[in-house]
Design a protein around this motif. Sequence first.
Motif, mmCIF file in Angstrom:
data_model
loop_
_atom_site.group_PDB
_atom_site.id
_atom_site.type_symbol
_atom_site.label_atom_id
_atom_site.label_comp_id
_atom_site.label_asym_id
_atom_site.label_seq_id
_atom_site.Cartn_x
_atom_site.Cartn_y
_atom_site.Cartn_z
ATOM 1 N N THR A 45 0.795 -1.231 0.000
ATOM 2 C CA THR A 45 0.000 0.000 0.000
ATOM 3 C C THR A 45 0.827 1.281 0.000
ATOM 4 O OG1 THR A 45 -0.169 -0.061 2.417
ATOM 5 C CG2 THR A 45 -1.953 -1.097 1.152
ATOM 6 N N GLU A 46 2.099 1.187 0.419
ATOM 7 C CA GLU A 46 2.887 2.407 0.554
ATOM 8 C C GLU A 46 4.377 2.095 0.463
ATOM 9 O OE1 GLU A 46 3.235 5.240 4.316
ATOM 10 O OE2 GLU A 46 1.158 5.068 3.611
ATOM 11 N N ILE A 47 5.133 2.973 -0.191
ATOM 12 C CA ILE A 47 6.590 2.894 -0.208
ATOM 13 C C ILE A 47 7.122 4.274 0.143
ATOM 14 C CG2 ILE A 47 8.676 2.572 -1.601
ATOM 15 C CD1 ILE A 47 7.201 0.564 -3.279
ATOM 16 N N ASN A 48 7.962 4.320 1.169
ATOM 17 C CA ASN A 48 8.584 5.573 1.621
ATOM 18 C C ASN A 48 7.560 6.690 1.820
ATOM 19 O OD1 ASN A 48 10.989 4.219 1.536
ATOM 20 N ND2 ASN A 48 11.730 5.200 -0.314
ATOM 21 N N GLY A 49 6.411 6.331 2.382
ATOM 22 C CA GLY A 49 5.388 7.322 2.682
ATOM 23 C C GLY A 49 4.524 7.730 1.508
ATOM 24 N N ILE A 50 4.762 7.117 0.340
ATOM 25 C CA ILE A 50 3.990 7.439 -0.861
ATOM 26 C C ILE A 50 2.979 6.321 -1.093
ATOM 27 C CG2 ILE A 50 4.088 7.872 -3.348
ATOM 28 C CD1 ILE A 50 7.061 8.693 -2.882
ATOM 29 N N LYS A 51 1.711 6.682 -1.213
ATOM 30 C CA LYS A 51 0.649 5.698 -1.442
ATOM 31 C C LYS A 51 0.863 5.009 -2.788
ATOM 32 C CE LYS A 51 -2.218 6.791 2.021
ATOM 33 N NZ LYS A 51 -2.012 6.046 3.218
ATOM 34 N N MET A 52 0.692 3.688 -2.795
ATOM 35 C CA MET A 52 0.805 2.893 -4.002
ATOM 36 C C MET A 52 -0.556 2.296 -4.313
ATOM 37 S SD MET A 52 4.097 2.835 -4.873
ATOM 38 C CE MET A 52 4.604 4.402 -4.192
ATOM 39 N N LYS A 53 -1.095 2.602 -5.470
ATOM 40 C CA LYS A 53 -2.395 2.058 -5.874
ATOM 41 C C LYS A 53 -2.258 1.030 -6.990
ATOM 42 C CE LYS A 53 -5.712 4.116 -3.563
ATOM 43 N NZ LYS A 53 -6.646 3.323 -2.790
ATOM 44 N N ALA A 54 -1.263 1.225 -7.878
ATOM 45 C CA ALA A 54 -1.112 0.355 -9.050
ATOM 46 C C ALA A 54 0.369 0.067 -9.283
ATOM 47 C CB ALA A 54 -1.728 1.023 -10.276
ATOM 48 N N LEU A 55 0.645 -0.944 -10.108
ATOM 49 C CA LEU A 55 2.033 -1.336 -10.382
ATOM 50 C C LEU A 55 2.867 -0.184 -10.939
ATOM 51 C CD1 LEU A 55 1.319 -4.870 -11.848
ATOM 52 C CD2 LEU A 55 2.442 -4.363 -9.683
ATOM 53 N N ASP A 56 2.263 0.676 -11.741
ATOM 54 C CA ASP A 56 3.007 1.817 -12.292
ATOM 55 C C ASP A 56 3.501 2.758 -11.199
ATOM 56 O OD1 ASP A 56 2.808 0.948 -14.891
ATOM 57 O OD2 ASP A 56 1.084 2.216 -15.380
ATOM 58 N N ASP A 57 2.769 2.856 -10.085
ATOM 59 C CA ASP A 57 3.212 3.692 -8.966
ATOM 60 C C ASP A 57 4.539 3.188 -8.403
ATOM 61 O OD1 ASP A 57 0.844 5.133 -9.226
ATOM 62 O OD2 ASP A 57 -0.180 3.982 -7.663
ATOM 63 N N ILE A 58 4.682 1.864 -8.324
ATOM 64 C CA ILE A 58 5.939 1.280 -7.819
ATOM 65 C C ILE A 58 7.078 1.605 -8.766
ATOM 66 C CG2 ILE A 58 7.165 -0.882 -7.423
ATOM 67 C CD1 ILE A 58 4.646 -2.010 -6.291
ATOM 68 N N LEU A 59 6.845 1.427 -10.051
ATOM 69 C CA LEU A 59 7.904 1.708 -11.026
ATOM 70 C C LEU A 59 8.356 3.153 -10.953
ATOM 71 C CD1 LEU A 59 6.562 -0.298 -14.086
ATOM 72 C CD2 LEU A 59 8.270 -0.987 -12.398
ATOM 73 N N ASP A 60 7.417 4.070 -10.850
ATOM 74 C CA ASP A 60 7.763 5.491 -10.754
ATOM 75 C C ASP A 60 8.619 5.756 -9.519
ATOM 76 O OD1 ASP A 60 6.287 5.942 -13.035
ATOM 77 O OD2 ASP A 60 4.537 6.734 -11.972
ATOM 78 N N THR A 61 8.307 5.105 -8.405
ATOM 79 C CA THR A 61 9.054 5.303 -7.163
ATOM 80 C C THR A 61 10.425 4.645 -7.224
ATOM 81 O OG1 THR A 61 6.991 5.403 -5.912
ATOM 82 C CG2 THR A 61 8.983 4.938 -4.659
ATOM 83 N N ILE A 62 10.486 3.422 -7.712
ATOM 84 C CA ILE A 62 11.748 2.678 -7.731
ATOM 85 C C ILE A 62 12.746 3.298 -8.700
ATOM 86 C CG2 ILE A 62 12.746 0.456 -8.400
ATOM 87 C CD1 ILE A 62 10.438 -0.868 -6.977
ATOM 88 N N HIS A 63 12.270 3.881 -9.786
ATOM 89 C CA HIS A 63 13.188 4.511 -10.746
ATOM 90 C C HIS A 63 13.994 5.640 -10.121
ATOM 91 C CE1 HIS A 63 12.511 2.438 -14.496
ATOM 92 N NE2 HIS A 63 11.209 2.424 -14.248
ATOM 93 N N THR A 64 13.533 6.191 -9.008
ATOM 94 C CA THR A 64 14.253 7.291 -8.362
ATOM 95 C C THR A 64 15.308 6.801 -7.377
ATOM 96 O OG1 THR A 64 12.669 7.489 -6.526
ATOM 97 C CG2 THR A 64 12.193 8.752 -8.535
ATOM 98 N N LEU A 65 15.370 5.486 -7.127
ATOM 99 C CA LEU A 65 16.300 4.937 -6.137
ATOM 100 C C LEU A 65 17.674 4.671 -6.717
ATOM 101 C CD1 LEU A 65 14.207 2.239 -4.279
ATOM 102 C CD2 LEU A 65 14.934 4.449 -3.407
ATOM 103 N N GLU A 66 18.655 4.820 -5.876
ATOM 104 C CA GLU A 66 20.017 4.398 -6.203
ATOM 105 C C GLU A 66 20.200 2.970 -5.686
ATOM 106 O OE1 GLU A 66 22.400 6.258 -7.757
ATOM 107 O OE2 GLU A 66 20.903 7.828 -8.059
ATOM 108 N N HIS A 67 21.194 2.264 -6.216
ATOM 109 C CA HIS A 67 21.528 0.944 -5.697
ATOM 110 C C HIS A 67 21.840 1.089 -4.202
ATOM 111 C CE1 HIS A 67 23.315 -2.993 -5.313
ATOM 112 N NE2 HIS A 67 24.395 -2.438 -4.830
ATOM 113 N N GLY A 68 21.248 0.242 -3.387
ATOM 114 C CA GLY A 68 21.452 0.322 -1.943
ATOM 115 C C GLY A 68 20.513 1.290 -1.253
ATOM 116 N N GLY A 69 19.565 1.873 -2.018
ATOM 117 C CA GLY A 69 18.598 2.794 -1.439
ATOM 118 C C GLY A 69 17.635 2.067 -0.512
#
Length: 116
Positions: A45-69
């Motif tokens: 339901t949430e990653i790093n305080g950001i609500k996740m509703k659909a798979l695209d929400d995860i992709l948008d969030t993960i693309h901003t991470l660095e390795h080891g984030g």
Amino acid sequence: LQKPTIGVNFSFGAQLPSEIFVAHIYPGSPAAAAKMPKSGGFLLTEINGIKMKALDDILDTIHTLEHGGHLEILGISIRNGDTSSFKVVSDSELWPLREMFRDPTNGKWIVQTIFK
């Protein structure tokens, strides 16, 4: 990660808190190291305080991470409705994010790495 199955939809009724179902956790993965349940069985339901509703929400969030984030993941169990929090460290070298889909022209499965 996948869309919830019909059984998951049925167990939650008409109002799902998320369209992101964690079906299985692979041994040795960052999620397993974070002590996520091996059998999965929860809605993310949430990653790093950001609500996740659909798979695209995860992709948008993960693309901003660095390795080891670091990821603070919040999920709801489909078994009992309990909310759990997990701290996951991303590992894009050993566990890249991949997407599988069928080619509409020939029906063959295509695997595409979308985060590495």
